[in-house]
Design an enzyme around this catalytic site. Sequence first.
Site, PDB file in Angstrom:
ATOM      1  N   ASP A 483     -19.497   5.859  -1.320  1.00  0.00           N
ATOM      2  CA  ASP A 483     -20.694   5.560  -0.539  1.00  0.00           C
ATOM      3  C   ASP A 483     -20.942   6.553   0.582  1.00  0.00           C
ATOM      4  O   ASP A 483     -22.019   6.574   1.170  1.00  0.00           O
ATOM      5  CB  ASP A 483     -20.528   4.188   0.134  1.00  0.00           C
TER       6      ASP A 483
HETATM    7  C1  BGC Z   1     -17.801   2.715   4.474  1.00  0.00           C
HETATM    8  C2  BGC Z   1     -17.708   2.557   2.988  1.00  0.00           C
HETATM    9  C3  BGC Z   1     -18.640   1.453   2.563  1.00  0.00           C
HETATM   10  C4  BGC Z   1     -20.035   1.739   3.061  1.00  0.00           C
HETATM   11  C5  BGC Z   1     -21.061   0.715   2.659  1.00  0.00           C
HETATM   12  C6  BGC Z   1     -19.229   2.894   4.912  1.00  0.00           C
HETATM   13  O1  BGC Z   1     -19.304   2.928   6.303  1.00  0.00           O
HETATM   14  O2  BGC Z   1     -17.010   3.813   4.890  1.00  0.00           O
HETATM   15  O3  BGC Z   1     -16.379   2.291   2.621  1.00  0.00           O
HETATM   16  O4  BGC Z   1     -18.631   1.361   1.181  1.00  0.00           O
HETATM   17  O5  BGC Z   1     -20.028   1.858   4.452  1.00  0.00           O
HETATM   18  O6  BGC Z   1     -20.945  -0.471   3.351  1.00  0.00           O
HETATM   19  C1  NOJ Z   2     -16.302   0.288  -0.142  1.00  0.00           C
HETATM   20  C2  NOJ Z   2     -17.439  -0.192  -0.971  1.00  0.00           C
HETATM   21  O1  NOJ Z   2     -17.409  -1.587  -1.025  1.00  0.00           O
HETATM   22  C3  NOJ Z   2     -17.384   0.375  -2.354  1.00  0.00           C
HETATM   23  O2  NOJ Z   2     -18.522   0.003  -3.069  1.00  0.00           O
HETATM   24  C4  NOJ Z   2     -17.254   1.878  -2.293  1.00  0.00           C
HETATM   25  O3  NOJ Z   2     -17.145   2.343  -3.606  1.00  0.00           O
HETATM   26  C5  NOJ Z   2     -16.070   2.298  -1.466  1.00  0.00           C
HETATM   27  N1  NOJ Z   2     -16.160   1.702  -0.170  1.00  0.00           N
HETATM   28  C6  NOJ Z   2     -15.952   3.812  -1.333  1.00  0.00           C
HETATM   29  O4  NOJ Z   2     -16.942   4.319  -0.503  1.00  0.00           O
END
Ligand code: BGC
Ligand code: NOJ
Length: 813
Positions: A483
């Site tokens: 993400d």
């Molecule tokens: C986090 C990710 C997460 C994303 C969406 C980011 O700030 O680092 O792990 O998946 O937010 O909520």
């Molecule tokens: C947490 C999110 O819930 C997941 O969808 C994502 O793939 C990982 N972070 C990596 O960014």
Amino acid sequence: MKFGYFDDTRKEYVITSPKTPLPWINYLGSESFFSLVSNTCGGYSFYKDAKLLRLTRYRYNNVPYDSNGHYYYIKDGDTIWNPGWMPSKTELDTYCCRHGLGYSVFEASKNGLSAVLTDFVPVGASCEVNKLTLTNMSKGLKEIDLFSYVEFCLWNAMDDMTNFQRNFSTGEVEVHGSEIYHKTEYRERRNHYAVFAVNAPIDGFDTDRDTFLGAYGENSAPAVVVNGKSGDSVASGWAPVGSHHLKITLQPGESRDLIFVLGYVENKPEEKWVGLNQINRAPALALLEKFNTVEKADAALAELASYWENLLSHFSVSSEEKKLDRMVNIWHQYQCMVTFNMSRSASYFESGIGRGMGFRDSCQDLLGFVHLIPDRARERILDIAATQFEDGSAYHQYQPLTKKGNADIGSGFNDDPLWLIAATATYIKETGDYTILDERTPYDNDDSKATDFMEHLRRSFLYTVTHLGSHKLPLIGRADWNDCLNLNCFSEEPGESFQTFGPSEGPVAESIFIAGMFVRYGKDYVTICRHRGLEEEAVEAEKAIAAMEKAVIEAGWDGEWFMRAYDAHGDKVGSKDCEEGKIFIEPQGFCVMAEIGKDQGLCQKSMESVEKYLDTKYGIVLLQPCYTKYHVELGEITSYPGGYKENAGIFCHNNPWISIAETVIGRGDRAWQVYTRTCPAYLEEISEVHRTEPYVYSQMIAGKDAPNFGEAKNSWLTGTAAWTFLNVSQFILGIRPDYDGLMIDPCIPKNLKGFEVARTFRGIDYHIEVLNPEHVEKGIAKLIVDGKEVSGNTIPFDSNMVGKSVHVTAVMG
Ligand code: BGC
Ligand code: NOJ
């Protein structure tokens, strides 16, 4: 250093000091009513949706941490204490907290009085039961005052913590004997209330927080408890709470049991009232009646135990490796169930008001859950698919209560559609149920647009085929699994969400990770097409997959490893040519799982590079070297200090990808090393470093670039749970459901002599004994099923055996 121990017989983790490095929590509830409970009795409850139907109030970001919960205060003379130590923090003579499967027990004693508090949510009931047993262990008479305490949340947790101008005037309660009703907003647009009751007459109550705590009072020493006398307050506005006061006298050796119940109750709109502003209590009384004696509460607890016994009986292993057995048989599967229920909504790191259910998250959670309750997995797959758009893309998240897509975040995460194929393939392999493909399934929750579910899979597959960039690799859109790799975002203003800022589409930036996914899950799509007799389509799909493999080898191989992406300028990401972020873990895991370039030795090389450049003693970091500068063209990933989260943290989720990839190339020792390095039970001894619960995974462990290398964060709600269970059960132990039967394909450390697995698969109980006399890492030399030798390593599914037991011996060599 440890703060407790595993009790494998009782399937519990027993915490022996309340002063754990962080709150160590558990989840109560399995269907609709849920509670989070920490080892000091902190936490909160909600019904179905942690944002919209929150029963009790919790304050994240509080000081001290974890200072609201469902509390019992004992006033014994001048000493005030709590069975979970908080919030009075009175030193206890003895303390332990047993976190078990769907229940937590607090056993504490002080000055010759013992308290045993058992918290659980009964199967099929919308309430939490707290059974409290007080025993006088001293030689003299004990006359104590007991106070219960919960603070109600005004239902919508987001409004509850922001809209004070309204909230301070809306709170309403009703008290009838030992029952306290929280009925804020029940008069107007809600048809639900909460009830908090005890199965005994009370000597007083409070429902107004200021009266209970006193002016400028705190949870640690509420005025009412200090004075030993309730205020009998009836809240009007401000902060409604529920507190019962019971005076208890205990002879030496005498015990007293009390059952407290916190319930969620709904009435039909026409049955809401029995008089002017008098709520209809009938359904609440019926609920309380179910648990109002020790016998009934104990029976409900026993039912919960058998519920879990039954679930866990679908897969269990017995080996010489006790930590493996404990994690596989208990905690991995337990965490899978919790992630299935919660997605990424409510934990001590997820506030319950932010994210709903994630499309990709829920699809992945299914991978570890489907063998537990296949029916619920089926329903979930169809719910998720209903949030898909007609072009195959999908809402990135949806709300569990409405099951509607979340418009705030929208779509554009181009890996999402392929996860639907992954989840469906896993479901079909587990169950053999192809009828799911015929289910009428809407798009964007609009029934008028429904097609059969197979068409959803087709559009998922074609979404990638029709969204390719100049290297014939998939366009990344907002982001893929990572993400935080936001290649089309270019955000320069604080506060902008990396997840939604910038265009959701970009014509240039491509993802090699999605390419790996496409190849891996595309093969499943091909199998499903063939099963439906769609030969032409299968052949077309195979061509698209072959073209993708070619594109990865030509434009996505960097010489020693798979590259990560091309950014919006067409520049490489995750290449030796980059200044920082030269190698990423994700494409190594997925391209090797997809066996891209296996014959040319690329898989082997990729795994060697992971070991050489990304390995640490606490697990494999996401990338190296970490980003030290903010790169506007890469987005959030470069916003984290080095070693944290996606910027070179040990992101536990993709460690099992590497472990599985290692099994693909047959390296059992290494697959095992990768598995154990992040596995909680193997980290228990360094709990002071790891800090989160030693019985479940955390999303992230700080990488070697961080000052706190080895410190975990964001425990519980992570896709690591599902991927780890998939890895260890299907790839390391190698008991792998396939379309036509159960495959036995272990890849284990060579010094493991073998193991036994009990596996229920499509209604057949398999007792599988795997022997490793030659000390190999992979390969089945002989497979004997009920005394008969079978060729290959798959036990064909035989419907005549449903309901029966099958004995399997697999000899490695
Ligand atoms: C986090 C990710 C997460 C994303 C969406 C980011 O700030 O680092 O792990 O998946 O937010 O909520
Ligand atoms: C947490 C999110 O819930 C997941 O969808 C994502 O793939 C990982 N972070 C990596 O960014």
